[in-house]
Structure formats: C-alpha cells, structure tokens
Motif scaffolding. Structure first.
Motif, PDB file in Angstrom:
ATOM      1  N   ILE A   1       0.835  -1.195   0.000  1.00 20.68           N
ATOM      2  CA  ILE A   1       0.000   0.000   0.000  1.00 20.68           C
ATOM      3  C   ILE A   1       0.876   1.253   0.000  1.00 20.68           C
ATOM      4  O   ILE A   1       0.608   2.221  -0.744  1.00 20.68           O
ATOM      5  CB  ILE A   1      -0.940   0.000   1.209  1.00 20.68           C
ATOM      6  N   GLU A   2       1.935   1.242   0.800  1.00 16.15           N
ATOM      7  CA  GLU A   2       2.824   2.397   0.862  1.00 16.15           C
ATOM      8  C   GLU A   2       3.515   2.635  -0.467  1.00 16.15           C
ATOM      9  O   GLU A   2       3.674   3.790  -0.916  1.00 16.15           O
ATOM     10  CB  GLU A   2       3.854   2.194   1.966  1.00 16.15           C
TER      11      GLU A   2
ATOM     12  N   ARG B   1      -7.558   4.269  -7.771  1.00 11.23           N
ATOM     13  CA  ARG B   1      -6.498   3.501  -8.429  1.00 11.23           C
ATOM     14  C   ARG B   1      -5.936   2.461  -7.476  1.00 11.23           C
ATOM     15  O   ARG B   1      -5.628   1.328  -7.890  1.00 11.23           O
ATOM     16  CB  ARG B   1      -5.397   4.440  -8.900  1.00 11.23           C
ATOM     17  N   LEU B   2      -5.806   2.822  -6.203  1.00 14.65           N
ATOM     18  CA  LEU B   2      -5.332   1.859  -5.209  1.00 14.65           C
ATOM     19  C   LEU B   2      -6.286   0.676  -5.108  1.00 14.65           C
ATOM     20  O   LEU B   2      -5.857  -0.481  -5.016  1.00 14.65           O
ATOM     21  CB  LEU B   2      -5.197   2.549  -3.853  1.00 14.65           C
TER      22      LEU B   2
ATOM     23  N   MET C   1       3.229   5.996  -2.726  1.00 13.71           N
ATOM     24  CA  MET C   1       4.414   6.756  -3.145  1.00 13.71           C
ATOM     25  C   MET C   1       4.447   6.949  -4.660  1.00 13.71           C
ATOM     26  O   MET C   1       4.998   7.940  -5.163  1.00 13.71           O
ATOM     27  CB  MET C   1       5.685   6.056  -2.671  1.00 13.71           C
ATOM     28  N   ASP C   2       3.858   6.008  -5.394  1.00 12.18           N
ATOM     29  CA  ASP C   2       3.792   6.133  -6.849  1.00 12.18           C
ATOM     30  C   ASP C   2       2.676   7.059  -7.300  1.00 12.18           C
ATOM     31  O   ASP C   2       2.445   7.220  -8.495  1.00 12.18           O
ATOM     32  CB  ASP C   2       3.595   4.761  -7.489  1.00 12.18           C
TER      33      ASP C   2
END
Length: 261
Positions: free
Chosen positions: A153-154, A165-166, A158-159
């Motif tokens: 998830i991190e 979108r996640l 960061m992207d």
C-alpha cells in the motif's frame, strides 16, 4: 469427516431418489430408498403444474441484483474502513459488528411496515432493497484488507496512486479468493432466501423459487412429495454447481485473513 459427510449427504440422496418415486411408493412402510418403478414424470409435473420458469427468472433477477449490490457495497465500505481516515471510524465498525448480531427476523415487522407504506409490496424493489445490507461482507473484506502487507500500500501511495487507483490496481487484484468467497456466500444466501420474499410477494410475478416450491404442495391433507422433491432438486442444482466449481477459492478466501506473513 466421514460422519459429517454421511449426515449432510444422506438427505440430499434421499431427496434425489424421492424425486423419481410414484406417490404410493413414497408413503410405503417401511420406507424404501430406491424408486420402484422409476417415475421421471415428477419433473414434468413440477415444471408444468406451477409457473416454475417464472419463479426461476425471479430468483435469477433477485439473486443477481442483490449479489452485485452487496458485493459492491461490501468492498467499498471495507476499503473505506481500512484505507481511509475519518472521524468515528472505529465506532462505525462496532456498529457494523452489532448489526451482525441482530437476527433478520427481528426487523421483519418494521421493514414490512415501511415497504408497505412506500407501496413496494409485490415488487422487486420491495424484496431487494431491505435485503441489501452488507454487514457480513464488510466484516469479511475488512479482515482480508487488513492482511494485505502495508509495504504494498505504501509503495502504491508513493507512486501517486489515489484511492480509486489503489482499489482497482492494487487491492482487488490481490483479493481474488476472498472476493470469490464473498460472492459465493451472497449468492447462496440470496438464492435460498424465503421469509422476506414470501411476505412481499402476492403472486408468481415476483416470487422466487423457494416461495414457488410451496405451491407444489397440495392442500388436501396428503402432499404428493414426488413433484415437490423434483422441484427441490431443480432449485438447488444451479447453486450446487456454482458452489462445487468455486469451493476451492471459497475456502482459500475464508482463511486468507486468518494469519499474516
């Protein structure tokens, strides 16, 4: 496991064999397992004496709509409880857990009064909307989302991945087995739902198969169980096939959030 298999399997075998028995053969004493003679006409009577295919259509409509609604709401609410920050999140989850402890039968009277006041009796909306709660699905999907490694998830954050979108690119692709388990449980439960559709339907226009099966029973004091059992076999056959095909994914999904690592 062998004892459990026998206890679960024998009633199903009895239903299947009884669906091929003539009426006198069913009431023989002592009871016999194998039909003599073989009487497949029970299936013809089950599908022709009542509007069986209309009941089947109604079951497909109700189950499909409820599966889509419950799946969507369950996934979205679980995602919000795990990956979003907002005040009262813990209290909201406790409220969802409390909803799991309330039997559906307790809410029947209040739901019936509301639906009747809205004029939704004998409609698909009156059957579907009160059954669209997702407490169990939210609980199941939340537990799975919590088991996803936070590093994934991190890295997505960061992207520059936003919430949608996640969800679509990261969370759902790694949640396949749990989503299958959730979907199978919803489909099985809604396909077998009887009490609420029975209260809401006045005729065959919206009544599902479990309600329609009661129309196969005679009111002369001696039910012809052959057609009833034939209708039962036809009713449970589609959902049984779905379960057998997806059972491996279902078991894996139900246990995927049990441990981490």
């Amino acid at each position: 496991m062998a004892v459990a298999l026998v206890m679960i399997g024998l009633p199903l075998v009895w239903i299947l064999l009884t669906s091929f028995k003539e009426r006198p053969d069913i009431y023989n004493q002592p009871a016999t397992w194998w039909p003599r003679p073989f009487h497949p006409q029970n299936y013809t009577e089950a599908t022709q004496s009542v509007p069986f295919w209309t009941y089947l259509r109604n079951s497909l409509v109700i189950t499909s709509v409820l599966a889509v609604v419950k799946f969507g709401l369950g996934v979205l609410s679980a995602f919000g409880l795990v990956f979003l920050r907002f005040p009262g999140k813990s209290a909201l989850f406790l409220l969802i857990i409390a909803a799991l402890m309330v039997p559906n039968q307790i809410t029947v009277i209040s739901n019936y009064a509301l639906v009747a006041e809205l004029g939704w009796r004998n409609t698909f909306a009156g059957i579907i909307i009160p059954l669209a709660g997702v407490a169990f699905g939210t609980f199941l999907m939340r537990n799975h989302f919590l088991s996803i490694p936070p590093e994934i998830i991190e890295a997505a954050r960061m992207d520059g991945a936003g919430n949608w979108r996640l969800l679509w690119r990261v969370v759902l692709p790694v949640s396949g087995p749990t989503m299958v388990a959730f979907a199978v449980i919803v489909v099985v439960n809604e396909w077998n739902e009887y009490l609420w559709p029975f209260l809401m339907s006045d005729d065959s226009s919206v009544a599902p198969l479990p309600v329609g099966l009661t129309q196969l029973q005679n009111n002369d004091g001696l039910t012809n169980w052959g057609p009833v059992m034939a209708g039962t076999v036809l009713t449970m056959l589609p959902i049984l096939v779905v379960f057998l095909v997806l059972q491996r994914h279902m078991i894996k999904g139900l246990t995927s959030g049990a441990v981490k690592g």
